[in-house]
Motif scaffolding. Structure first.
Motif, short mmCIF file in Angstrom:
data_model
loop_
_atom_site.label_atom_id
_atom_site.label_comp_id
_atom_site.label_asym_id
_atom_site.label_seq_id
_atom_site.Cartn_x
_atom_site.Cartn_y
_atom_site.Cartn_z
N LEU A 88 5.29 -1.32 -2.14
CA LEU A 88 5.64 -0.94 -0.77
C LEU A 88 6.86 -1.72 -0.30
CD1 LEU A 88 2.01 -0.77 0.65
CD2 LEU A 88 3.61 1.15 0.56
N ASP A 148 1.74 11.77 -5.33
CA ASP A 148 1.78 10.37 -5.73
C ASP A 148 1.25 10.24 -7.15
OD1 ASP A 148 2.22 7.60 -5.66
OD2 ASP A 148 1.52 7.45 -3.59
N THR A 195 4.21 5.58 5.76
CA THR A 195 4.40 4.59 4.68
C THR A 195 4.35 3.17 5.25
OG1 THR A 195 6.24 6.08 4.18
CG2 THR A 195 5.70 4.43 2.54
N GLN A 197 0.91 2.18 5.70
CA GLN A 197 0.28 1.76 4.43
C GLN A 197 0.51 0.27 4.22
OE1 GLN A 197 2.03 4.24 1.39
NE2 GLN A 197 1.37 6.13 2.39
N ASP A 257 12.46 -0.28 5.42
CA ASP A 257 12.10 1.02 5.99
C ASP A 257 12.90 1.31 7.27
OD1 ASP A 257 9.07 0.64 4.60
OD2 ASP A 257 9.79 2.70 4.81
N ILE A 276 -2.11 4.89 -0.45
CA ILE A 276 -2.03 6.00 0.49
C ILE A 276 -3.41 6.26 1.09
CG2 ILE A 276 -0.01 7.19 -0.41
CD1 ILE A 276 -1.82 8.77 -2.18
N HIS A 294 8.02 8.19 7.27
CA HIS A 294 8.15 6.74 7.02
C HIS A 294 7.18 5.95 7.90
CE1 HIS A 294 11.08 5.75 3.96
NE2 HIS A 294 11.59 6.93 4.22
#
Ligand SMILES: [Fe+2]
Length: 385
Positions: A40, A368, A145, A148, A46, A375, A142
């Motif tokens: 990640l 994925d 994500t 996550q 990000d 996730i 995003h």
């Protein structure tokens, strides 16, 4: 396109940004820059990538303007910079990062002012505001994500604004406020739905925003099948673990006789009624076999969607590889989906508690690696009728 539509775009862009900033609002710069996991990105990456992607498409490509930071964009290219190296890149951080987000947005709105984005515009990027819809979807995806990664941050709770979806964005079964953790009611219908065999239209219609991998819409012959009305519960998954010795979902720990959820440093007892999430495709596939069933194909999933309850807890693993639909054409760039096609990735359908309703179209395809559990992924079983 009318000025109201442009105003709607500006409004949606600003709501997405509020959501992004609310997610990171409780964190300090050290936490934004920290690498929590090799799979990640650090949050600072990000954030910079969200702004850079916006600059690339909405300011440079359609606005024809020069970038604010020279060739800095190469460090935000997701394909060139795998997640495990993103923490070491010379990316923008701290105050410089915050200014960049704001400066790009200012230019975006300036460019939008002069754009023609109606249905009869020749440039497919601008027609019906495609590129703006793409940017919105990108930022909102995003956000998921980032959530996550935020599961790894001890004591994390999102800022208050993170849940403020506007009523205009709420639609269908997946519409809800951004709730944390998932608290939706599970329908108590243990039975399965029989879906008739026949020809089904799969994929996104030609009109309206969708990614290239959802097109073209095409007919698929599907044999009759049964699919569970609800996703697999934590309780059912615990029974599977007890009988087979299977691995627990990510973040679960043994606590005496029971199990607890340790995401974000908590120690909360697992609620047996809720759908299981944070399972890999391998775990999902093994569960389905143990239950005398199988995972649905993504075509079956899409055909059955109108009958499905309990959507929106977790993405649902399918048995399908992420491949191109017949007649696929990459648009507007190969790196969104085409470079991932093949037998390496498995498709997930639906959406999770962290997915914005704007993203969770019936035709949306997530994907994925089969071993991944970071996730928000769950299980729904099917079988031949
Ligand atoms: Fe991205």
């Amino acid at each position: 396109m009318s000025s109201e539509s442009k105003a709607a775009i500006a409004e949606a862009l600003s709501e997405a940004r509020e959501r992004t900033l609310a997610l990171v609002e409780p964190l300090d710069d050290a936490q934004l820059n920290r690498v929590y996991s090799p799979i990640l990105s650090p949050l600072a990456w990000d954030l910079g990538h969200i702004a850079n992607f916006e600059e690339l498409w909405l300011v440079q490509t359609i606005g024809g303007r020069e970038p604010l930071h020279g060739d800095l964009g190469r460090f935000y290219d997701a394909i060139e910079n795998p997640r495990k190296i993103r923490g070491e890149l010379p990316i923008l951080r701290d105050e410089e990062l915050r200014s960049y987000l704001g400066d790009v947005r200012e230019r975006t709105l300036d460019v939008l002012e002069g754009m023609e984005i109606g249905a009869d515009v020749e440039d497919p990027l601008l027609r019906e505001g495609f590129v703006y819809e793409m940017l919105l979807a990108h930022e909102l995806q995003h956000n998921e994500t980032m959530l996550q990664l935020l599961q790894l941050v001890e004591g994390y709770e999102p800022g208050r604004g993170a849940g403020q979806l506007s009523p205009g964005q709420a639609s269908g079964q997946l519409a809800r406020r951004f709730e944390y953790p998932p608290v939706r009611e599970m329908p108590r219908t243990p039975d399965a739905v029989v879906v008739e065999g026949g020809s089904y239209e799969i994929g996104a219609p030609a009109k309206g925003f969708a990614y290239d991998n959802e097109r073209p819409r095409h007919a698929v012959e599907i044999a009759a099948f049964e699919i569970d009305r609800t996703p697999v519960s934590n309780g059912a998954y615990i029974q599977f673990m007890e009988e087979t010795g299977a691995e627990p979902p990510l973040y679960w720990e043994r606590d005496g006789d029971g199990w607890i959820d340790t995401a974000r440093g908590r120690r909360e007892p697992i609620d047996r009624e809720r759908p299981v999430i944070h399972v890999s495709w391998e775990q999902a596939d093994a569960f389905a076999r143990w239950a005398g069933k199988r995972l649905p194909t993504e075509h079956e999933w899409e055909a059955a969607r109108p009958h499905l309850d309990g959507l929106g807890h977790g993405w649902e693993w399918t048995s399908s590889d992420f491949v191109a639909y017949p007649g696929f054409e990459a648009f507007p760039y190969r790196e969104y989906s085409e470079v991932f096609f093949g037998d390496e990735y498995k498709v997930l359908r639906g959406g999770s508690w962290a997915t914005h309703p704007r993203v969770a179209r019936p035709s949306f395809r997530n994907w994925d690696l089969p071993q991944r559990r970071q996730i928000f992924s769950g299980i729904r079983c099917a079988r031949d009728a």
